[in-house]
Scaffold this active site. Sequence first.
Site, PDB file in Angstrom:
ATOM      1  N   CYS A 131       0.813  -1.230   0.000  1.00 30.23           N
ATOM      2  CA  CYS A 131       0.000   0.000   0.000  1.00 30.23           C
ATOM      3  C   CYS A 131       0.845   1.279   0.000  1.00 30.23           C
ATOM      4  O   CYS A 131       0.328   2.354  -0.291  1.00 30.23           O
ATOM      5  CB  CYS A 131      -0.947   0.006   1.194  1.00 30.23           C
ATOM      6  SG  CYS A 131      -2.023  -1.429   1.232  1.00 30.23           S
ATOM      7  N   HIS A 264      -3.224   7.210   2.280  1.00 33.82           N
ATOM      8  CA  HIS A 264      -3.613   5.906   1.742  1.00 33.82           C
ATOM      9  C   HIS A 264      -5.007   5.586   2.280  1.00 33.82           C
ATOM     10  O   HIS A 264      -5.297   5.791   3.457  1.00 33.82           O
ATOM     11  CB  HIS A 264      -2.606   4.845   2.179  1.00 33.82           C
ATOM     12  CG  HIS A 264      -3.095   3.454   1.951  1.00 33.82           C
ATOM     13  ND1 HIS A 264      -3.602   3.058   0.744  1.00 33.82           N
ATOM     14  CD2 HIS A 264      -3.189   2.377   2.784  1.00 33.82           C
ATOM     15  CE1 HIS A 264      -3.975   1.786   0.829  1.00 33.82           C
ATOM     16  NE2 HIS A 264      -3.738   1.361   2.054  1.00 33.82           N
ATOM     17  N   ASN A 294     -10.153  -0.250  -0.164  1.00 39.21           N
ATOM     18  CA  ASN A 294      -8.688  -0.113  -0.132  1.00 39.21           C
ATOM     19  C   ASN A 294      -8.133  -0.672  -1.446  1.00 39.21           C
ATOM     20  O   ASN A 294      -8.174  -1.879  -1.669  1.00 39.21           O
ATOM     21  CB  ASN A 294      -8.143  -0.888   1.076  1.00 39.21           C
ATOM     22  CG  ASN A 294      -6.632  -0.804   1.202  1.00 39.21           C
ATOM     23  OD1 ASN A 294      -5.948  -0.345   0.288  1.00 39.21           O
ATOM     24  ND2 ASN A 294      -6.115  -1.253   2.328  1.00 39.21           N
TER      25      ASN A 294
HETATM   26  N1  ACO Z   1     -18.571  -8.598   9.202  1.00 40.30           N
HETATM   27  C1  ACO Z   1     -19.043  -8.865  10.431  1.00 40.30           C
HETATM   28  N2  ACO Z   1     -18.261  -9.203  11.456  1.00 40.30           N
HETATM   29  C2  ACO Z   1     -16.936  -9.264  11.230  1.00 40.30           C
HETATM   30  C3  ACO Z   1     -16.386  -9.015   9.982  1.00 40.30           C
HETATM   31  C4  ACO Z   1     -17.257  -8.672   8.927  1.00 40.30           C
HETATM   32  N3  ACO Z   1     -16.827  -8.387   7.698  1.00 40.30           N
HETATM   33  N4  ACO Z   1     -15.043  -9.150  10.057  1.00 40.30           N
HETATM   34  C5  ACO Z   1     -14.761  -9.477  11.330  1.00 40.30           C
HETATM   35  N5  ACO Z   1     -15.916  -9.570  12.043  1.00 40.30           N
HETATM   36  C6  ACO Z   1     -16.083  -9.882  13.444  1.00 40.30           C
HETATM   37  C7  ACO Z   1     -14.936 -10.672  14.003  1.00 40.30           C
HETATM   38  O1  ACO Z   1     -15.104 -12.040  13.747  1.00 40.30           O
HETATM   39  C8  ACO Z   1     -15.055 -10.358  15.494  1.00 40.30           C
HETATM   40  O2  ACO Z   1     -16.052 -11.170  16.025  1.00 40.30           O
HETATM   41  P1  ACO Z   1     -15.933 -11.768  17.528  1.00 40.30           P
HETATM   42  O3  ACO Z   1     -15.851 -10.566  18.411  1.00 40.30           O
HETATM   43  O4  ACO Z   1     -17.180 -12.551  17.665  1.00 40.30           O
HETATM   44  O5  ACO Z   1     -14.682 -12.572  17.496  1.00 40.30           O
HETATM   45  C9  ACO Z   1     -15.587  -8.908  15.507  1.00 40.30           C
HETATM   46  O6  ACO Z   1     -16.106  -8.678  14.178  1.00 40.30           O
HETATM   47  C10 ACO Z   1     -14.546  -7.850  15.828  1.00 40.30           C
HETATM   48  O7  ACO Z   1     -13.396  -8.137  15.068  1.00 40.30           O
HETATM   49  P2  ACO Z   1     -12.160  -7.214  15.125  1.00 40.30           P
HETATM   50  O8  ACO Z   1     -11.124  -7.722  14.167  1.00 40.30           O
HETATM   51  O9  ACO Z   1     -11.755  -6.983  16.530  1.00 40.30           O
HETATM   52  O10 ACO Z   1     -12.772  -5.854  14.555  1.00 40.30           O
HETATM   53  P3  ACO Z   1     -12.114  -4.443  14.516  1.00 40.30           P
HETATM   54  O11 ACO Z   1     -12.983  -3.476  15.202  1.00 40.30           O
HETATM   55  O12 ACO Z   1     -10.663  -4.461  14.848  1.00 40.30           O
HETATM   56  O13 ACO Z   1     -12.183  -4.106  12.953  1.00 40.30           O
HETATM   57  C11 ACO Z   1     -10.808  -4.092  10.996  1.00 40.30           C
HETATM   58  C12 ACO Z   1     -11.542  -4.947  12.022  1.00 40.30           C
HETATM   59  C13 ACO Z   1     -11.825  -3.254  10.246  1.00 40.30           C
HETATM   60  C14 ACO Z   1     -10.088  -4.997  10.010  1.00 40.30           C
HETATM   61  C15 ACO Z   1      -9.810  -3.176  11.736  1.00 40.30           C
HETATM   62  O14 ACO Z   1      -8.985  -3.931  12.593  1.00 40.30           O
HETATM   63  C16 ACO Z   1      -8.963  -2.395  10.817  1.00 40.30           C
HETATM   64  O15 ACO Z   1      -9.401  -1.467  10.195  1.00 40.30           O
HETATM   65  N6  ACO Z   1      -7.667  -2.713  10.735  1.00 40.30           N
HETATM   66  C17 ACO Z   1      -6.789  -2.040   9.838  1.00 40.30           C
HETATM   67  C18 ACO Z   1      -6.500  -2.975   8.803  1.00 40.30           C
HETATM   68  C19 ACO Z   1      -6.572  -2.408   7.428  1.00 40.30           C
HETATM   69  O16 ACO Z   1      -7.139  -1.406   7.122  1.00 40.30           O
HETATM   70  N7  ACO Z   1      -5.930  -3.163   6.583  1.00 40.30           N
HETATM   71  C20 ACO Z   1      -5.889  -2.846   5.235  1.00 40.30           C
HETATM   72  C21 ACO Z   1      -4.616  -3.291   4.690  1.00 40.30           C
HETATM   73  S1  ACO Z   1      -3.302  -2.565   5.470  1.00 40.30           S
HETATM   74  C22 ACO Z   1      -3.175  -1.113   4.929  1.00 40.30           C
HETATM   75  O17 ACO Z   1      -3.628  -0.818   3.853  1.00 40.30           O
HETATM   76  C23 ACO Z   1      -2.540  -0.245   5.825  1.00 40.30           C
END
Ligand code: ACO
Length: 337
Positions: A131, A264, A294
Amino acid sequence: AFAESICASSIIVKRRRSMRYSRIVGTGGYLPEKVLTNHDLERMVDTSDEWIRSRTGITQRHIAADHELASDLALHASRKAMEAAGIKAEEIDLIIVATTTPDMIFPSTACILQDKLGAGNCPAFDVQAVCSGFVYALATADMFIRAGRCRNALVVGSEVYSRILDWSDRSTCVLFGDGAGAVVLSQSDRPGILSSHLHADGKHSKILAVPGSICDGKVQGKPFLIMEGNTVFKFAVKVLEEVVHEALAENNLQASDIDWLIPHQANIRIIQSTAKKLGMPMEKVVVTVDKHGNTSAASIPLALDAAVRDGRIKSGQHVLMEGVGGGFTWGAVLLRW
Ligand code: ACO
């Protein structure tokens, strides 16, 4: 004393003559026709529009047609950037494509793009910094231009992430989209790019990866994107703040001097956290993640193109681009438009 002053002024003239900068003189973007909404995803995995929007800010993303490769998306975006710049294919003397989803293992997507554009025998290569790829590619092209090795560089970010997603994994497939963005960077006697700042830390390679490889005609390991979402989130917010401060300090600027932040586009919450830490109002931040998802290396040039074409970015303004991605890699480019 007279001779000395003549000497001194001729040195200044020489320095001025050799002063080369690079400027972005045209931008272009391309998004594949097919749109995949959060509601479409509700029918594919156990998720909801509400969960995706509240966690990421994404409402839809574009998905490449089966026949479309990274070089095809790059071609559309490049043609638009070259048209905006008034530059013909034969005037391009460097092509850099930032991509994590190349057409094939080799030749590079940049070489394939060169052929599709009919751009002659200029150097062409890919940059793989996930990215942060576009920031890495732009910084590299800037150095080529300032070193006097080229006059007009085509710098592209192009991705077909839909090909490396496990469409049954709701924690990753909802986050990404396909697209391409391009700029023409040309030699100029005034900046342009003021500074670029690149970093990497391979210790974190396992928290965001596509860990598969090819051996003996078979895929070894997992060929899909895996990610520790929370760890990535915290790391991204920390290093983006650091690299933005690094860019501001090098140019003796304050966050309030920045007219447009082009981050980004991974997640609206990462973007908001960075803006908040800098004390920048969201009105000064270009956001496309809601409509594009993304798009990895394509996200910054796509956002830049949107803000240039709708007239938000104006001559003389300070624009700060920053990105973070797998590797881990991160970086920023500060420029005067
Ligand atoms: N729909 C519904 N529920 C979901 C989904 C979905 N698509 N995905 C995960 N869940 C659930 C999980 O299973 C978990 O359930 P549980 O509590 O029963 O175990 C719950 O949602 C919470 O999961 P978390 O991973 O803790 O959710 P979080 O609030 O951290 O959000 C996310 C996840 C959006 C991926 C966040 O961590 C994030 O934005 N991270 C940054 C990663 C990113 O943007 N990466 C892109 C590539 S890297 C880059 O470009 C920099």
